[in-house]
Design a protein around this motif. Structure first.
Motif, PDB file in Angstrom:
ATOM      1  N   LEU A 197       0.827  -1.205   0.000  1.00 56.96           N
ATOM      2  CA  LEU A 197       0.000   0.000   0.000  1.00 56.96           C
ATOM      3  C   LEU A 197       0.860   1.253   0.000  1.00 56.96           C
ATOM      4  CD1 LEU A 197      -2.801  -1.000   2.537  1.00 56.96           C
ATOM      5  CD2 LEU A 197      -3.024  -0.748   0.075  1.00 56.96           C
ATOM      6  N   ARG A 198       1.904   1.271   0.819  1.00 59.01           N
ATOM      7  CA  ARG A 198       2.765   2.460   0.885  1.00 59.01           C
ATOM      8  C   ARG A 198       3.527   2.655  -0.426  1.00 59.01           C
ATOM      9  NH1 ARG A 198       5.238   1.942   7.048  1.00 59.01           N
ATOM     10  NH2 ARG A 198       3.318   2.558   8.137  1.00 59.01           N
ATOM     11  N   ARG A 199       3.952   1.552  -1.011  1.00 59.75           N
ATOM     12  CA  ARG A 199       4.664   1.666  -2.291  1.00 59.75           C
ATOM     13  C   ARG A 199       3.735   2.222  -3.362  1.00 59.75           C
ATOM     14  NH1 ARG A 199       7.617  -3.654  -3.900  1.00 59.75           N
ATOM     15  NH2 ARG A 199       8.860  -2.979  -2.105  1.00 59.75           N
ATOM     16  N   GLY A 200       2.485   1.767  -3.345  1.00 60.71           N
ATOM     17  CA  GLY A 200       1.527   2.272  -4.325  1.00 60.71           C
ATOM     18  C   GLY A 200       1.241   3.754  -4.143  1.00 60.71           C
ATOM     19  N   ARG A 201       1.167   4.206  -2.898  1.00 62.29           N
ATOM     20  CA  ARG A 201       0.908   5.627  -2.651  1.00 62.29           C
ATOM     21  C   ARG A 201       2.097   6.483  -3.076  1.00 62.29           C
ATOM     22  NH1 ARG A 201      -1.341   5.620   3.407  1.00 62.29           N
ATOM     23  NH2 ARG A 201      -1.574   7.863   3.040  1.00 62.29           N
ATOM     24  N   ARG A 202       3.288   5.975  -2.868  1.00 65.38           N
ATOM     25  CA  ARG A 202       4.460   6.725  -3.337  1.00 65.38           C
ATOM     26  C   ARG A 202       4.452   6.833  -4.854  1.00 65.38           C
ATOM     27  NH1 ARG A 202       7.078   3.875   0.933  1.00 65.38           N
ATOM     28  NH2 ARG A 202       7.864   2.255  -0.448  1.00 65.38           N
ATOM     29  N   GLY A 203       4.034   5.744  -5.517  1.00 65.82           N
ATOM     30  CA  GLY A 203       3.986   5.769  -6.975  1.00 65.82           C
ATOM     31  C   GLY A 203       2.956   6.747  -7.508  1.00 65.82           C
ATOM     32  N   ARG A 204       1.858   6.933  -6.777  1.00 72.95           N
ATOM     33  CA  ARG A 204       0.815   7.875  -7.208  1.00 72.95           C
ATOM     34  C   ARG A 204       1.119   9.305  -6.799  1.00 72.95           C
ATOM     35  NH1 ARG A 204      -2.531   3.873  -4.944  1.00 72.95           N
ATOM     36  NH2 ARG A 204      -3.028   5.256  -3.196  1.00 72.95           N
ATOM     37  N   LYS A 205       2.174   9.465  -5.968  1.00 70.97           N
ATOM     38  CA  LYS A 205       2.579  10.782  -5.472  1.00 70.97           C
ATOM     39  C   LYS A 205       1.464  11.427  -4.652  1.00 70.97           C
ATOM     40  CE  LYS A 205       5.870  11.581  -9.199  1.00 70.97           C
ATOM     41  NZ  LYS A 205       6.321  12.481 -10.279  1.00 70.97           N
ATOM     42  N   THR A 206       0.758  10.602  -3.893  1.00 71.34           N
ATOM     43  CA  THR A 206      -0.235  11.125  -2.971  1.00 71.34           C
ATOM     44  C   THR A 206       0.375  11.239  -1.591  1.00 71.34           C
ATOM     45  OG1 THR A 206      -1.025   8.877  -2.630  1.00 71.34           O
ATOM     46  CG2 THR A 206      -2.196  10.210  -4.261  1.00 71.34           C
ATOM     47  N   ARG A 207      -0.412  11.755  -0.633  1.00 74.16           N
ATOM     48  CA  ARG A 207       0.108  11.923   0.717  1.00 74.16           C
ATOM     49  C   ARG A 207       0.393  10.551   1.321  1.00 74.16           C
ATOM     50  NH1 ARG A 207      -2.145  12.054   5.772  1.00 74.16           N
ATOM     51  NH2 ARG A 207      -4.217  11.707   4.893  1.00 74.16           N
ATOM     52  N   TYR A 208       1.552  10.375   1.912  1.00 77.66           N
ATOM     53  CA  TYR A 208       1.943   9.071   2.426  1.00 77.66           C
ATOM     54  C   TYR A 208       2.968   9.256   3.536  1.00 77.66           C
ATOM     55  CZ  TYR A 208       6.327   9.579  -0.117  1.00 77.66           C
ATOM     56  OH  TYR A 208       7.536  10.025  -0.561  1.00 77.66           O
ATOM     57  N   ARG A 209       3.186   8.187   4.277  1.00 76.72           N
ATOM     58  CA  ARG A 209       4.247   8.185   5.272  1.00 76.72           C
ATOM     59  C   ARG A 209       5.563   7.972   4.546  1.00 76.72           C
ATOM     60  NH1 ARG A 209       4.537   4.053  10.407  1.00 76.72           N
ATOM     61  NH2 ARG A 209       6.485   4.803  11.295  1.00 76.72           N
ATOM     62  N   LYS A 210       6.479   8.912   4.671  1.00 77.09           N
ATOM     63  CA  LYS A 210       7.709   8.870   3.889  1.00 77.09           C
ATOM     64  C   LYS A 210       8.498   7.595   4.160  1.00 77.09           C
ATOM     65  CE  LYS A 210       8.321  13.842   3.346  1.00 77.09           C
ATOM     66  NZ  LYS A 210       9.233  14.993   3.543  1.00 77.09           N
ATOM     67  N   ALA A 211       9.137   7.105   3.112  1.00 72.81           N
ATOM     68  CA  ALA A 211       9.937   5.883   3.230  1.00 72.81           C
ATOM     69  C   ALA A 211      11.170   6.140   4.070  1.00 72.81           C
ATOM     70  CB  ALA A 211      10.340   5.402   1.841  1.00 72.81           C
ATOM     71  N   ARG A 212      11.489   5.165   4.912  1.00 73.33           N
ATOM     72  CA  ARG A 212      12.705   5.248   5.734  1.00 73.33           C
ATOM     73  C   ARG A 212      13.569   4.054   5.351  1.00 73.33           C
ATOM     74  NH1 ARG A 212      10.320   5.570  11.663  1.00 73.33           N
ATOM     75  NH2 ARG A 212       9.112   3.845  10.834  1.00 73.33           N
ATOM     76  N   PHE A 213      14.701   4.318   4.752  1.00 70.45           N
ATOM     77  CA  PHE A 213      15.494   3.239   4.195  1.00 70.45           C
ATOM     78  C   PHE A 213      16.648   2.842   5.114  1.00 70.45           C
ATOM     79  CE2 PHE A 213      13.477   5.173   0.479  1.00 70.45           C
ATOM     80  CZ  PHE A 213      12.874   4.060  -0.065  1.00 70.45           C
ATOM     81  N   LEU A 214      17.623   3.693   5.263  1.00 69.21           N
ATOM     82  CA  LEU A 214      18.843   3.309   5.973  1.00 69.21           C
ATOM     83  C   LEU A 214      19.015   4.074   7.285  1.00 69.21           C
ATOM     84  CD1 LEU A 214      21.273   3.131   2.922  1.00 69.21           C
ATOM     85  CD2 LEU A 214      20.044   1.262   4.014  1.00 69.21           C
ATOM     86  N   ASN A 215      17.942   4.679   7.803  1.00 72.37           N
ATOM     87  CA  ASN A 215      18.085   5.465   9.024  1.00 72.37           C
ATOM     88  C   ASN A 215      17.577   4.729  10.254  1.00 72.37           C
ATOM     89  OD1 ASN A 215      15.412   5.509   8.333  1.00 72.37           O
ATOM     90  ND2 ASN A 215      15.071   7.639   8.935  1.00 72.37           N
ATOM     91  N   ARG A 216      17.340   3.425  10.145  1.00 72.25           N
ATOM     92  CA  ARG A 216      16.910   2.639  11.296  1.00 72.25           C
ATOM     93  C   ARG A 216      17.904   1.513  11.523  1.00 72.25           C
ATOM     94  NH1 ARG A 216      10.831   1.180   9.874  1.00 72.25           N
ATOM     95  NH2 ARG A 216      11.762   1.044   7.818  1.00 72.25           N
ATOM     96  N   LYS A 217      18.402   1.392  12.737  1.00 77.80           N
ATOM     97  CA  LYS A 217      19.364   0.357  13.072  1.00 77.80           C
ATOM     98  C   LYS A 217      18.669  -0.772  13.808  1.00 77.80           C
ATOM     99  CE  LYS A 217      23.392   3.397  13.338  1.00 77.80           C
ATOM    100  NZ  LYS A 217      24.504   3.895  14.178  1.00 77.80           N
ATOM    101  N   ARG A 218      19.003  -1.978  13.456  1.00 74.93           N
ATOM    102  CA  ARG A 218      18.429  -3.140  14.121  1.00 74.93           C
ATOM    103  C   ARG A 218      19.310  -3.524  15.311  1.00 74.93           C
ATOM    104  NH1 ARG A 218      17.018  -6.679   8.680  1.00 74.93           N
ATOM    105  NH2 ARG A 218      15.193  -5.445   8.051  1.00 74.93           N
ATOM    106  N   PRO A 219      18.721  -3.722  16.462  1.00 74.69           N
ATOM    107  CA  PRO A 219      19.520  -4.067  17.642  1.00 74.69           C
ATOM    108  C   PRO A 219      20.096  -5.467  17.509  1.00 74.69           C
ATOM    109  CG  PRO A 219      17.188  -4.244  18.144  1.00 74.69           C
ATOM    110  CD  PRO A 219      17.285  -3.650  16.762  1.00 74.69           C
ATOM    111  N   PRO A 220      21.127  -5.777  18.284  1.00 69.35           N
ATOM    112  CA  PRO A 220      21.678  -7.147  18.253  1.00 69.35           C
ATOM    113  C   PRO A 220      20.612  -8.170  18.624  1.00 69.35           C
ATOM    114  CG  PRO A 220      23.143  -5.644  19.436  1.00 69.35           C
ATOM    115  CD  PRO A 220      21.882  -4.888  19.183  1.00 69.35           C
ATOM    116  N   GLY A 221      20.604  -9.277  17.893  1.00 68.54           N
ATOM    117  CA  GLY A 221      19.622 -10.314  18.158  1.00 68.54           C
ATOM    118  C   GLY A 221      18.255 -10.036  17.560  1.00 68.54           C
ATOM    119  N   TRP A 222      18.167  -9.060  16.640  1.00 63.94           N
ATOM    120  CA  TRP A 222      16.886  -8.708  16.039  1.00 63.94           C
ATOM    121  C   TRP A 222      16.312  -9.884  15.258  1.00 63.94           C
ATOM    122  CZ3 TRP A 222      15.169  -8.603  10.965  1.00 63.94           C
ATOM    123  CH2 TRP A 222      13.973  -7.939  10.729  1.00 63.94           C
ATOM    124  N   LEU A 223      15.007 -10.092  15.377  1.00 72.85           N
ATOM    125  CA  LEU A 223      14.293 -11.088  14.583  1.00 72.85           C
ATOM    126  C   LEU A 223      13.165 -10.397  13.837  1.00 72.85           C
ATOM    127  CD1 LEU A 223      13.918 -14.119  17.031  1.00 72.85           C
ATOM    128  CD2 LEU A 223      15.363 -14.012  15.006  1.00 72.85           C
TER     129      LEU A 223
END
Length: 425
Positions: free
Chosen positions: A99-125
């Motif tokens: 759904l979010r990918r589709g909204r970005r493609g339509r250039k409508t209001r959406y929650r901005k994509a966050r790519f490399l600004n989130r770090k996974r803690p050790p032991g993340w599943l």
């Protein structure tokens, strides 16, 4: 032969579980009251100072089900089978991502994509895997509140995925794997003689197709891949292979033999086993581990039928005189606490409605188990079922075979919604 009943004294100290007959007698004589419906627990009206007997909580963790058993004096007095919802979580996250990918493609209001600004803690599943650990840990802690558990036993098993695909593999072939020295496409072309597996077409451009569609949980492993021409690939789409090849049972059986056993569940157990073990260690109780082979040996030795909760009872070291005082485990199905999505969308991803912030109305919430006493009208009588609330005095009472509207003044709580459904086998 039902589960034993948990008992608390008036200070909420857990005591020895009692037989259901004894619990009924205590309730009939008004010496105790019902404290909780699932798991069924009574509370005494006096304080007890005697020390309870030792009880071991045994776990048989699985990908879709986890078996739980309580053993006291070589007697299995309580059992449960916990059904996880890992696949449902995975499907919901996939739907949200689409759904979010589709909204970005339509250039409508959406929650901005966050790519490399989130770090996974050790032991993340992944959430679908972490859910299995969290749900199991939740029930261990819950049982510790109602039962005097002194030790834990858990099956710590590791599946060999190569051996599951090919039990005869060994030596250098085991070390190299299936695709040693070749690419996937070249391997499949040689394996299927450059022929479409569905219609037998040759001398055509061939495409790689998933026997079990990825949209329905199929994997990318080599035994789930085959070759097909473009026409067959498009026609099959996301259909199940049995639906696509209706009337061609021989061909279906031949292809399914090549698909072999799905390995998704085995991979999930391998990924979560140490996370669960380390989480259980933090509870501070002595913990015993056992292998899957030992569990199977104990079950065969004691001639116990294979179920999730009986497998749990056979985990670790088991004496020859183990007996089952219950054959009716509590079936627990994880359902979650609802959806946090504020903006509900249609199948195309466009906003359709907005969820209300309130979850309660007149003390009730959706999923509560209630008793309805309706004095008059079309549905006069006594009913027990779950409700779906509306923000007006007209709830939906959901029964196994019907549902109808009921005013909340006729409802009495039996068990509040806690994210699980309960039943008995």
């Amino acid at each position: 032969m039902s589960n034993f009943v948990f008992v608390l004294d008036t200070t909420k100290k857990p005591l020895n579980p009692v037989h259901p007959g004894q619990a009924r007698r205590l309730l009939k004589l008004s010496l105790a009251a019902v404290f909780k419906r699932f798991p069924f627990t009574i509370i005494l009206k006096e304080e007890v100072t005697e020390t309870p007997k030792k009880i071991t909580l045994k776990l048989d963790p699985g990908s879709r089900f986890t078996g739980i058993a309580l053993v006291q004096d070589n007697q299995v007095i309580w059992g449960a089978e916990l059904q996880h919802r890992g696949q449902q979580i995975k499907d919901n996250l996939t739907s949200r991502r689409q759904l979010r990918r589709g909204r970005r493609g339509r250039k409508t209001r959406y929650r901005k994509a966050r790519f490399l600004n989130r770090k996974r803690p050790p032991g993340w599943l992944a959430p679908s895997l972490q859910h299995r650990v969290d749900t199991t840990l939740t029930w261990v802690k819950r049982l510790m509140r109602y039962c005097p558990i002194n030790s834990l036993a858990v099956e710590l098993v590791k599946f060999d995925l190569q051996k599951q695909e090919n039990p005869e593999i060994s030596g250098v072939e085991y070390q190299h794997g299936t695709l040693m020295g070749c690419e996937i496409r070249e391997y499949l072309l040689a394996k299927f003689n450059r022929t479409c597996k569905y219609c037998g077409a040759v001398d055509q451009p061939l495409e790689i197709d998933h026997i079990y569609p990825k949209s329905k949980g199929g994997s990318d492993r080599i035994s789930n891949l085959t070759l097909s021409c473009h026409l067959c690939n498009q026609k099959k789409g996301t259909q199940d292979i049995k639906v696509f090849l209706t009337g061609k049972s021989d061909l279906v059986n031949h292809i399914l033999k090549q698909a072999k056993t799905p390995l998704k569940d085995a991979a999930a157990v391998n990924s979560t086993r140490w996370k669960l073990f380390n989480s259980l260690k933090e509870l501070g109780l002595p913990i015993e581990t056992g292998s899957g082979g030992l569990t199977k040996f104990n079950r065969k030795r004691l001639n116990v039928p294979k179920t999730h909760f009986s497998d749990a009872a056979c985990v670790g070291q088991v004496s020859d005189n183990l007996s089952f005082k219950t054959l009716q485990p509590l079936l627990i199905k994880a359902t979650g606490h609802g959806c946090r999505q504020r903006c509900r969308t249609d199948k195309f991803g466009f906003p359709q409605s907005h969820a209300l912030k309130a979850k309660f109305f007149e003390g009730f919430q959706t999923g509560d188990l209630v008793s309805a006493s309706i004095p008059s009208g079309k549905f006069v009588g006594q009913y027990v079922g779950r409700i779906a609330i509306r923000f007006r005095p007209s709830f939906v009472l959901q029964l196994p075979n019907q549902k109808f509207n009921v005013h909340p003044k006729y409802l009495t709580h039996i068990h509040r919604n806690d994210g699980y459904n309960y039943a008995f086998k």
